[in-house]
Design a protein around this motif. Structure first.
Motif, mmCIF file in Angstrom:
data_model
loop_
_atom_site.group_PDB
_atom_site.id
_atom_site.type_symbol
_atom_site.label_atom_id
_atom_site.label_comp_id
_atom_site.label_asym_id
_atom_site.label_seq_id
_atom_site.Cartn_x
_atom_site.Cartn_y
_atom_site.Cartn_z
ATOM 1 N N LEU A 57 0.817 -1.212 0.000
ATOM 2 C CA LEU A 57 0.000 0.000 0.000
ATOM 3 C C LEU A 57 0.853 1.265 0.000
ATOM 4 N N GLU A 58 1.987 1.223 0.688
ATOM 5 C CA GLU A 58 2.812 2.428 0.771
ATOM 6 C C GLU A 58 3.531 2.752 -0.547
ATOM 7 N N LYS A 59 3.451 1.848 -1.544
ATOM 8 C CA LYS A 59 4.078 2.106 -2.840
ATOM 9 C C LYS A 59 3.201 2.969 -3.750
ATOM 10 N N LYS A 60 1.980 3.252 -3.330
ATOM 11 C CA LYS A 60 1.036 3.977 -4.191
ATOM 12 C C LYS A 60 1.561 5.343 -4.613
ATOM 13 N N THR A 61 2.287 6.021 -3.750
ATOM 14 C CA THR A 61 2.746 7.369 -4.073
ATOM 15 C C THR A 61 3.986 7.388 -4.969
ATOM 16 N N MET A 62 4.542 6.222 -5.269
ATOM 17 C CA MET A 62 5.742 6.181 -6.097
ATOM 18 C C MET A 62 5.389 6.448 -7.554
ATOM 19 N N HIS A 63 6.276 7.142 -8.242
ATOM 20 C CA HIS A 63 6.061 7.482 -9.643
ATOM 21 C C HIS A 63 5.942 6.215 -10.486
ATOM 22 N N ALA A 64 5.141 6.280 -11.566
ATOM 23 C CA ALA A 64 4.900 5.133 -12.428
ATOM 24 C C ALA A 64 4.781 5.586 -13.887
ATOM 25 N N CYS A 65 4.855 4.606 -14.787
ATOM 26 C CA CYS A 65 4.835 4.931 -16.220
ATOM 27 C C CYS A 65 3.535 5.609 -16.647
ATOM 28 N N ARG A 66 2.431 5.180 -16.089
ATOM 29 C CA ARG A 66 1.180 5.834 -16.469
ATOM 30 C C ARG A 66 1.217 7.320 -16.094
ATOM 31 N N ASP A 67 1.847 7.661 -14.982
ATOM 32 C CA ASP A 67 2.014 9.074 -14.621
ATOM 33 C C ASP A 67 2.805 9.817 -15.694
ATOM 34 N N SER A 68 3.870 9.174 -16.191
ATOM 35 C CA SER A 68 4.687 9.804 -17.232
ATOM 36 C C SER A 68 3.888 10.019 -18.504
ATOM 37 N N PHE A 69 3.093 9.019 -18.886
ATOM 38 C CA PHE A 69 2.248 9.169 -20.077
ATOM 39 C C PHE A 69 1.278 10.338 -19.903
ATOM 40 N N LEU A 70 0.638 10.409 -18.742
ATOM 41 C CA LEU A 70 -0.340 11.472 -18.502
ATOM 42 C C LEU A 70 0.327 12.843 -18.488
ATOM 43 N N LEU A 71 1.507 12.926 -17.917
ATOM 44 C CA LEU A 71 2.233 14.194 -17.907
ATOM 45 C C LEU A 71 2.613 14.606 -19.327
ATOM 46 N N ALA A 72 3.033 13.644 -20.130
ATOM 47 C CA ALA A 72 3.438 13.941 -21.509
ATOM 48 C C ALA A 72 2.288 14.516 -22.330
ATOM 49 N N VAL A 73 1.106 13.914 -22.233
ATOM 50 C CA VAL A 73 -0.015 14.421 -23.035
ATOM 51 C C VAL A 73 -0.500 15.760 -22.493
ATOM 52 N N ALA A 74 -0.388 15.972 -21.182
ATOM 53 C CA ALA A 74 -0.813 17.245 -20.595
ATOM 54 C C ALA A 74 0.117 18.385 -20.999
ATOM 55 N N GLU A 75 1.410 18.086 -21.094
ATOM 56 C CA GLU A 75 2.394 19.123 -21.417
ATOM 57 C C GLU A 75 2.614 19.313 -22.912
ATOM 58 N N ASN A 76 2.006 18.455 -23.726
ATOM 59 C CA ASN A 76 2.219 18.509 -25.176
ATOM 60 C C ASN A 76 0.886 18.366 -25.912
ATOM 61 N N ASP A 77 -0.056 19.262 -25.605
ATOM 62 C CA ASP A 77 -1.396 19.133 -26.178
ATOM 63 C C ASP A 77 -1.427 19.362 -27.684
ATOM 64 N N HIS A 78 -0.336 19.897 -28.264
ATOM 65 C CA HIS A 78 -0.299 20.118 -29.712
ATOM 66 C C HIS A 78 -0.278 18.807 -30.498
ATOM 67 N N TYR A 79 -0.011 17.679 -29.817
ATOM 68 C CA TYR A 79 -0.052 16.392 -30.510
ATOM 69 C C TYR A 79 -1.476 15.856 -30.636
ATOM 70 N N GLY A 80 -2.428 16.465 -29.958
ATOM 71 C CA GLY A 80 -3.818 16.039 -30.059
ATOM 72 C C GLY A 80 -4.146 14.800 -29.254
ATOM 73 N N LEU A 81 -3.349 14.496 -28.224
ATOM 74 C CA LEU A 81 -3.588 13.329 -27.386
ATOM 75 C C LEU A 81 -4.194 13.746 -26.056
ATOM 76 N N SER A 82 -4.924 12.829 -25.441
ATOM 77 C CA SER A 82 -5.500 13.073 -24.126
ATOM 78 C C SER A 82 -5.407 11.794 -23.302
ATOM 79 N N LYS A 83 -5.887 11.874 -22.075
ATOM 80 C CA LYS A 83 -5.888 10.716 -21.182
ATOM 81 C C LYS A 83 -6.581 9.514 -21.824
#
Length: 215
Positions: free
Chosen positions: A116-142
């Motif tokens: 349970l304590e691992k929940k706050t650790m960074h993960a690949c899905r977080d990276s994907f979500l950050l990428a689409v949020a910071e690069n909306d010119h690619y036309g991608l979303s969650k």
């Protein structure tokens, strides 16, 4: 099967080292060659592909597995879209096996797999979500975060049909190389996973290399 590439990185049009735990996003044009280098060995590279001209069309694990009749990726594999069209073809591979079943780590899966304590650790899905949020010119979303490829990751299927996250089979300098069959958006999460022994609990950098299309 491993296949060496004749291409010289010194002649590439683009080279970028991607630190562990970060993302990379960019477009590879039709006919260009795209290489991912495992710089230090056994690093999982979670990767998504999209049609750059219509991002609603994306890499499909099920179509790729069905058309190749193989759950593992390697030289000669054609990566198919959800419209069953070729996105990229793997032309060189010095690792020999890449996973298309294991999916991307997430805070939720870290909780289920580890503690349970691992929940706050960074993960690949977080990276994907950050990428689409910071690069909306690619036309991608969650909504566009679909099933990914895990390059360099070894996930064998056991005799009873289960998935096993096994020790990696890659090594420093191993690479996978592919030619784009259409204009493709590439989205990489260079996995930050600290809980899985496959990378000796030590996420490491990768390199992205792109060569222009042959004239």
């Amino acid at each position: 099967m491993t296949v060496e590439s004749p291409l010289d990185p010194a002649a590439a049009r683009y080279r970028k080292v991607v630190p562990a735990g970060t993302y990379w996003i960019g477009v590879v044009r039709k006919g260009e060659t795209f290489r991912i280098v495992d710089l230090e060995g056994n690093q999982a590279v979670d990767t998504l592909f999209y049609n750059a001209d219509d991002p609603a069309e994306h890499y499909s694990a099920s179509d790729t597995i069905r058309e190749q009749r193989n759950i593992y990726l390697g030289a000669g594999t054609v990566l198919m879209s959800d419209l069953c069209r070729p996105l990229l073809s793997i032309t060189a591979d010095t690792c020999g096996r890449h996973d298309t079943l294991g999916g991307a780590c997430s805070t939720e899966s870290n909780t289920v797999r580890y503690a349970l304590e691992k929940k706050t650790m960074h993960a690949c899905r977080d990276s994907f979500l950050l990428a689409v949020a910071e690069n909306d010119h690619y036309g991608l979303s969650k909504r566009d975060i679909a099933h990914n490829i895990n390059f360099f990751m070894n996930v064998p299927v056991t005799p009873d049909g289960r998935l096993e996250f096994a020790d990696g089979v890659s090594a420093p300098g191993k690479y996978v190389e592919m030619v784009a069959e259409m204009n493709v958006i590439v989205l990489i999460s260079n996995c930050p996973q600290l809980n899985n022994p496959c990378n000796a609990y030590n996420p490491t950098p990768i390199e992205v290399v792109i060569w222009s299309a042959a004239s």
